[in-house]
Design a protein around this motif. Sequence first.
Motif, PDB file in Angstrom:
ATOM      1  N   ALA A  14       0.816  -1.212   0.000  1.00  0.00           N
ATOM      2  CA  ALA A  14       0.000   0.000   0.000  1.00  0.00           C
ATOM      3  C   ALA A  14       0.850   1.261   0.000  1.00  0.00           C
ATOM      4  CB  ALA A  14      -0.920  -0.006   1.223  1.00  0.00           C
ATOM      5  N   ALA A  15       0.353   2.266  -0.721  1.00  0.00           N
ATOM      6  CA  ALA A  15       0.980   3.586  -0.719  1.00  0.00           C
ATOM      7  C   ALA A  15      -0.141   4.615  -0.696  1.00  0.00           C
ATOM      8  CB  ALA A  15       1.856   3.778  -1.942  1.00  0.00           C
ATOM      9  N   ALA A  16       0.108   5.725  -0.004  1.00  0.00           N
ATOM     10  CA  ALA A  16      -0.923   6.764   0.100  1.00  0.00           C
ATOM     11  C   ALA A  16      -0.259   8.108   0.282  1.00  0.00           C
ATOM     12  CB  ALA A  16      -1.839   6.476   1.294  1.00  0.00           C
ATOM     13  N   VAL A  17      -1.004   9.156  -0.076  1.00  0.00           N
ATOM     14  CA  VAL A  17      -0.490  10.510   0.125  1.00  0.00           C
ATOM     15  C   VAL A  17      -1.485  11.267   0.994  1.00  0.00           C
ATOM     16  CG1 VAL A  17       0.124  12.682  -0.992  1.00  0.00           C
ATOM     17  CG2 VAL A  17       0.702  10.507  -2.102  1.00  0.00           C
ATOM     18  N   ALA A  52       4.133 -14.009   0.299  1.00  0.00           N
ATOM     19  CA  ALA A  52       3.719 -12.618   0.540  1.00  0.00           C
ATOM     20  C   ALA A  52       4.852 -11.654   0.175  1.00  0.00           C
ATOM     21  CB  ALA A  52       3.318 -12.433   2.000  1.00  0.00           C
ATOM     22  N   ALA A  53       6.085 -11.980   0.569  1.00  0.00           N
ATOM     23  CA  ALA A  53       7.224 -11.091   0.300  1.00  0.00           C
ATOM     24  C   ALA A  53       7.471 -10.970  -1.203  1.00  0.00           C
ATOM     25  CB  ALA A  53       8.472 -11.611   1.004  1.00  0.00           C
ATOM     26  N   ARG A  54       7.368 -12.075  -1.912  1.00  0.00           N
ATOM     27  CA  ARG A  54       7.591 -12.019  -3.367  1.00  0.00           C
ATOM     28  C   ARG A  54       6.534 -11.150  -4.059  1.00  0.00           C
ATOM     29  NH1 ARG A  54      11.286 -15.683  -5.471  1.00  0.00           N
ATOM     30  NH2 ARG A  54      12.225 -16.941  -3.827  1.00  0.00           N
ATOM     31  N   GLU A  55       5.296 -11.218  -3.563  1.00  0.00           N
ATOM     32  CA  GLU A  55       4.238 -10.379  -4.131  1.00  0.00           C
ATOM     33  C   GLU A  55       4.512  -8.910  -3.842  1.00  0.00           C
ATOM     34  OE1 GLU A  55       1.513 -11.571  -6.169  1.00  0.00           O
ATOM     35  OE2 GLU A  55       3.069 -13.122  -6.098  1.00  0.00           O
ATOM     36  N   GLN A  56       5.047  -8.627  -2.648  1.00  0.00           N
ATOM     37  CA  GLN A  56       5.396  -7.237  -2.310  1.00  0.00           C
ATOM     38  C   GLN A  56       6.394  -6.688  -3.328  1.00  0.00           C
ATOM     39  OE1 GLN A  56       3.954  -5.504  -0.141  1.00  0.00           O
ATOM     40  NE2 GLN A  56       3.307  -6.750   1.586  1.00  0.00           N
ATOM     41  N   VAL A  57       7.390  -7.497  -3.667  1.00  0.00           N
ATOM     42  CA  VAL A  57       8.421  -7.061  -4.620  1.00  0.00           C
ATOM     43  C   VAL A  57       7.775  -6.693  -5.964  1.00  0.00           C
ATOM     44  CG1 VAL A  57      10.483  -7.775  -5.902  1.00  0.00           C
ATOM     45  CG2 VAL A  57      10.223  -8.431  -3.498  1.00  0.00           C
ATOM     46  N   LYS A  58       6.786  -7.509  -6.369  1.00  0.00           N
ATOM     47  CA  LYS A  58       6.134  -7.259  -7.670  1.00  0.00           C
ATOM     48  C   LYS A  58       5.365  -5.949  -7.683  1.00  0.00           C
ATOM     49  CE  LYS A  58       4.825 -11.866  -8.850  1.00  0.00           C
ATOM     50  NZ  LYS A  58       3.665 -12.727  -8.858  1.00  0.00           N
ATOM     51  N   PHE A  59       4.694  -5.648  -6.549  1.00  0.00           N
ATOM     52  CA  PHE A  59       3.726  -4.547  -6.585  1.00  0.00           C
ATOM     53  C   PHE A  59       4.221  -3.211  -6.053  1.00  0.00           C
ATOM     54  CE2 PHE A  59       0.887  -8.258  -6.846  1.00  0.00           C
ATOM     55  CZ  PHE A  59       0.202  -7.892  -8.001  1.00  0.00           C
ATOM     56  N   ILE A  60       5.335  -3.200  -5.325  1.00  0.00           N
ATOM     57  CA  ILE A  60       5.687  -1.979  -4.589  1.00  0.00           C
ATOM     58  C   ILE A  60       5.828  -0.746  -5.502  1.00  0.00           C
ATOM     59  CG2 ILE A  60       8.198  -2.538  -4.468  1.00  0.00           C
ATOM     60  CD1 ILE A  60       6.237  -0.815  -1.678  1.00  0.00           C
ATOM     61  N   ILE A  61       6.548  -0.880  -6.608  1.00  0.00           N
ATOM     62  CA  ILE A  61       6.751   0.314  -7.452  1.00  0.00           C
ATOM     63  C   ILE A  61       5.452   0.734  -8.165  1.00  0.00           C
ATOM     64  CG2 ILE A  61       8.040   1.246  -9.448  1.00  0.00           C
ATOM     65  CD1 ILE A  61       9.642   1.196  -6.776  1.00  0.00           C
ATOM     66  N   PRO A  62       4.723  -0.202  -8.818  1.00  0.00           N
ATOM     67  CA  PRO A  62       3.457   0.239  -9.438  1.00  0.00           C
ATOM     68  C   PRO A  62       2.493   0.891  -8.448  1.00  0.00           C
ATOM     69  CG  PRO A  62       3.971  -2.025 -10.081  1.00  0.00           C
ATOM     70  CD  PRO A  62       5.034  -1.609  -9.117  1.00  0.00           C
ATOM     71  N   VAL A  63       2.439   0.382  -7.227  1.00  0.00           N
ATOM     72  CA  VAL A  63       1.510   0.946  -6.237  1.00  0.00           C
ATOM     73  C   VAL A  63       1.949   2.364  -5.853  1.00  0.00           C
ATOM     74  CG1 VAL A  63       0.824   0.743  -3.796  1.00  0.00           C
ATOM     75  CG2 VAL A  63       0.567  -1.209  -5.319  1.00  0.00           C
ATOM     76  N   ILE A  64       3.240   2.564  -5.628  1.00  0.00           N
ATOM     77  CA  ILE A  64       3.727   3.910  -5.273  1.00  0.00           C
ATOM     78  C   ILE A  64       3.499   4.872  -6.453  1.00  0.00           C
ATOM     79  CG2 ILE A  64       5.799   5.280  -4.732  1.00  0.00           C
ATOM     80  CD1 ILE A  64       6.816   2.880  -3.097  1.00  0.00           C
ATOM     81  N   GLU A  65       3.777   4.391  -7.660  1.00  0.00           N
ATOM     82  CA  GLU A  65       3.564   5.254  -8.837  1.00  0.00           C
ATOM     83  C   GLU A  65       2.108   5.696  -8.930  1.00  0.00           C
ATOM     84  OE1 GLU A  65       5.031   2.963 -12.134  1.00  0.00           O
ATOM     85  OE2 GLU A  65       6.835   4.209 -12.277  1.00  0.00           O
ATOM     86  N   GLU A  66       1.200   4.754  -8.693  1.00  0.00           N
ATOM     87  CA  GLU A  66      -0.227   5.061  -8.775  1.00  0.00           C
ATOM     88  C   GLU A  66      -0.606   6.104  -7.705  1.00  0.00           C
ATOM     89  OE1 GLU A  66      -2.209   3.828 -11.127  1.00  0.00           O
ATOM     90  OE2 GLU A  66      -3.978   4.887 -10.333  1.00  0.00           O
ATOM     91  N   ALA A  67      -0.098   5.915  -6.493  1.00  0.00           N
ATOM     92  CA  ALA A  67      -0.428   6.857  -5.405  1.00  0.00           C
ATOM     93  C   ALA A  67       0.102   8.256  -5.705  1.00  0.00           C
ATOM     94  CB  ALA A  67       0.139   6.347  -4.080  1.00  0.00           C
ATOM     95  N   MET A  68       1.214   8.327  -6.421  1.00  0.00           N
ATOM     96  CA  MET A  68       1.828   9.646  -6.680  1.00  0.00           C
ATOM     97  C   MET A  68       1.256  10.342  -7.908  1.00  0.00           C
ATOM     98  SD  MET A  68       5.771   9.373  -5.407  1.00  0.00           S
ATOM     99  CE  MET A  68       6.311   8.306  -6.687  1.00  0.00           C
TER     100      MET A  68
END
Length: 349
Positions: A14-17, A52-68
């Motif tokens: 998850a990422a949020a502003v 769970a950790a491997r899924e985090q690696v996949k999603f972290i950048i797309p999720v942050i990009e979307e939040a920004m």
Amino acid sequence: MIILGIETSCDETAAAVIKVIDGNKKVELLSNVIASSLSLHAQTGGIIPEVAAREQVKFIIPVIEEAMKVFRNPQEEIDAIAVTVGPGLIGSLLVGVETARTFAYVWHKPLIPVNHLFGHIYANFISEIHNSKFIIHNSAMPEFPVVALVVSGGHTDLVLMKNHRDIKWLGGTRDDAAGEAFDKTGRLLSLAYPAGPQIEQLAKTVEKDIYHFPRPLIDSDDYDFSFSGLKTAVLRETQKDEPLNSERISNICFSLQEAVFDILLKKTFQAANQFNAKSILLGGGVASNQTLRKKFESEVRSQKLEVNLFVPDKKLCTDNAAMIAAAAFFNNEATAWKKVSANPELYFD
Ligand code: KG4
Ligand code: ZN
């Protein structure tokens, strides 16, 4: 003041502003993005930390990009980065922490470590939520002293807050968390993981507490909880020589909810009375349960207490990064952005 929050303690990326408004008193949510690997864990009936950790690696950048996406130039507009440092699954946490550290280093921004439990509490301090269609205004803010109950899959904790800098842990579960009790008994009843939401739905079809499961520690004079015995009680019920049909399953769900919620209610109001709380805050995945919310509302009314009850929007009960950013702001307010300890244990000493 604008903060980017990052949360990866378990199976949500998850990422949020958030933006600080109203003369540094309130927090507005500008974006809130959550990717969940829950459907993968549903196939295995629980979370496998490696998966769970491997899924985090996949999603972290797309999720942050979307939040920004709310910014044209995020580097210029973001003032600080907040990240969950624990408690949680270490592989999952590392993905968020190292990503946040990299952004903070490259962008020369302060990095604020946040305790996940504090996050669940501070979900109640987010006052404006921008939805795609409307804006939710929450004009009231919790007044101190606050008694907060965090009920999730990993935690059942009661916390006393005299102010943002004076926070004391009153007690917690000695064994299973409330959500864990639902998930583990759900497995005995062949319900999908996580079982909490389905238990809530099945229990809605029932009106009588037929099984009256035990309520461990309900009368103890501390703020400890114990839910692991409920599993055994349900197991015994399922082993009886009666078919486990849908009616029995629903009855068990209802009785289980009653037992868990009776204990949560008793201990929370005991603390609210002892410490003259002006606000009771709920947080964590289990707080999204409508029956629990209603029980707390009617207890406030029936005890005629001068206390306000706060429960976050459903989306902010389960894991999200908005709560992490909000906790970072309110908890750092008094220290003028001094770096707080990254060791979550120190918050509760
Ligand atoms: O806060 P959360 O998303 O993750 C943790 O930090 O653990 O909480 C997840 C937990 C699970 O145990 C799930 O069964 C429970 O919250 N839960 C519910 C409901 N929705 C989620 N429990 C009862 N009723 C619900 N509606
Ligand atoms: Zn959580």
